[in-house]
Motif scaffolding. Structure first.
Motif, PDB file in Angstrom:
ATOM      1  N   GLN A  41      19.719  51.061  37.265  1.00 26.94           N
ATOM      2  CA  GLN A  41      18.783  50.365  36.393  1.00 26.94           C
ATOM      3  C   GLN A  41      17.369  50.810  36.729  1.00 26.94           C
ATOM      4  OE1 GLN A  41      19.326  46.113  36.273  1.00 26.94           O
ATOM      5  NE2 GLN A  41      17.537  45.764  35.001  1.00 26.94           N
TER       6      GLN A  41
ATOM      7  N   CYS B 221      19.718  51.040  31.665  1.00 28.73           N
ATOM      8  CA  CYS B 221      20.794  51.144  32.641  1.00 28.73           C
ATOM      9  C   CYS B 221      21.677  52.319  32.288  1.00 28.73           C
ATOM     10  CB  CYS B 221      21.650  49.876  32.650  1.00 28.73           C
ATOM     11  SG  CYS B 221      21.147  48.687  33.867  1.00 28.73           S
TER      12      CYS B 221
ATOM     13  N   PHE C  60      18.467  41.841  34.597  1.00 29.34           N
ATOM     14  CA  PHE C  60      19.646  42.562  35.084  1.00 29.34           C
ATOM     15  C   PHE C  60      20.470  43.065  33.912  1.00 29.34           C
ATOM     16  CE2 PHE C  60      19.609  41.664  39.576  1.00 29.34           C
ATOM     17  CZ  PHE C  60      18.977  40.443  39.703  1.00 29.34           C
TER      18      PHE C  60
ATOM     19  N   PHE D 153      26.891  44.860  38.109  1.00 32.24           N
ATOM     20  CA  PHE D 153      25.483  44.567  37.870  1.00 32.24           C
ATOM     21  C   PHE D 153      24.589  45.736  38.271  1.00 32.24           C
ATOM     22  CE2 PHE D 153      24.943  40.166  36.633  1.00 32.24           C
ATOM     23  CZ  PHE D 153      26.194  39.632  36.887  1.00 32.24           C
TER      24      PHE D 153
ATOM     25  N   GLN E  97      24.097  36.282  46.334  1.00 33.36           N
ATOM     26  CA  GLN E  97      22.928  37.112  46.055  1.00 33.36           C
ATOM     27  C   GLN E  97      22.002  37.139  47.260  1.00 33.36           C
ATOM     28  OE1 GLN E  97      20.024  35.805  43.027  1.00 33.36           O
ATOM     29  NE2 GLN E  97      19.983  37.913  42.226  1.00 33.36           N
TER      30      GLN E  97
ATOM     31  N   GLU F 140      20.652  46.822  39.643  1.00 33.74           N
ATOM     32  CA  GLU F 140      19.855  46.270  40.741  1.00 33.74           C
ATOM     33  C   GLU F 140      18.726  45.373  40.260  1.00 33.74           C
ATOM     34  OE1 GLU F 140      20.979  50.540  42.134  1.00 33.74           O
ATOM     35  OE2 GLU F 140      20.188  49.641  40.290  1.00 33.74           O
ATOM     36  N   GLY F 141      18.446  45.387  38.968  1.00 34.65           N
ATOM     37  CA  GLY F 141      17.420  44.516  38.426  1.00 34.65           C
ATOM     38  C   GLY F 141      16.086  45.204  38.224  1.00 34.65           C
TER      39      GLY F 141
ATOM     40  N   GLY G 296      21.796  42.444  46.631  1.00 31.42           N
ATOM     41  CA  GLY G 296      21.843  42.038  45.231  1.00 31.42           C
ATOM     42  C   GLY G 296      22.956  41.044  44.974  1.00 31.42           C
TER      43      GLY G 296
END
Lengths: 112, 114
Positions: A6, A23, A88, A102, B37, A104-105, B42
């Motif tokens: 990301q 992403c 995210f 997911f 988290q 990493e944001g 993460g």
């Protein structure tokens, strides 16, 4: 396991500007989800994408499912201070069943 | 409609103590997920259940962690004994087993082990 790349990791913008984040993956995904997380809260689902090429909007947010099924992007138009938070991306690989992967944001900061 | 409910929201405990985190999924959802988290790692999936049955617990760090889902509306994540490295925010999420699989998260439990 599979990771989602990301980018960017963080963004500092002025109120009113547009924002774009994306992403990418090395494998094929069946579904892309975009979440926003505010401090001290859980991730909130913003947009869900199910088909390659799909473009979906939710207010000022627009997200697209890449044609190759290996990427997705999220755009925020005319940003406002309450857009601040961590965004995210997440997705389901073809073979992952219910297991969500997911990114990493992206930490977004909006200066008024 | 009520979302995913987690309790407690904050937990501070001493090393060696038992910790129990609780989750009530969205009514009608039949998949439940526990995540952890941390800044370093993460969001990590610890375990998930389909129709109250544990399907994948490969993310559970070690035997000190256990999770149960005695019925469709309740799940617990237990750490015994707790250690400082368990300090993190623990999220529960739920989804439908069929259809769009969208996962909805609870507000989390912030655990601090001293």
């Amino acid at each position: 396991g599979q990771q989602l790349n990301q980018s960017p990791q963080s963004m500092f913008i002025q109120e009113g500007e547009d924002v774009s984040m994306n992403c990418t993956s090395s494998s094929i995904f069946n579904t892309w989800l975009w979440y926003k997380q505010d401090p001290g809260e859980g991730p909130v689902l913003l947009i869900a994408l199910y088909k390659a090429g799909e473009l979906t909007s939710n207010g000022r947010l627009t997200a697209q499912f890449g044609i190759t099924r290996k990427d997705s992007f999220l755009n925020i138009s005319a940003s406002i201070p309450s857009d601040v938070g961590i965004y995210f991306c997440a997705g389901f690989e073809e073979t992952s069943g219910s297991r969500l992967t997911f990114g990493e944001g992206t930490q977004l900061t909006v200066n008024p | 409609d009520a979302g995913v409910i987690q309790s407690p929201r904050h937990e501070v405990t001493e090393m060696g103590q038992e910790v129990t985190l609780r989750c009530k999924p969205i009514s009608g959802h039949n998949s439940l997920f526990w995540y952890r988290q941390t800044m370093m790692r993460g969001l990590e999936l610890l375990i998930y259940f389909n129709n109250n049955v544990p399907i994948d617990d490969s993310g559970m760090p070690e035997d000190r962690f256990s999770a149960k889902m005695p019925n469709a509306s309740f799940s617990t994540l237990k750490i015994q004994p707790s250690e400082p490295r368990d300090s993190a925010v623990y999220f529960c999420a739920s989804s439908l087993l069929t259809g769009n699989y969208e996962q909805y998260f609870g507000p989390g439990t912030r655990l601090t082990v001293t």
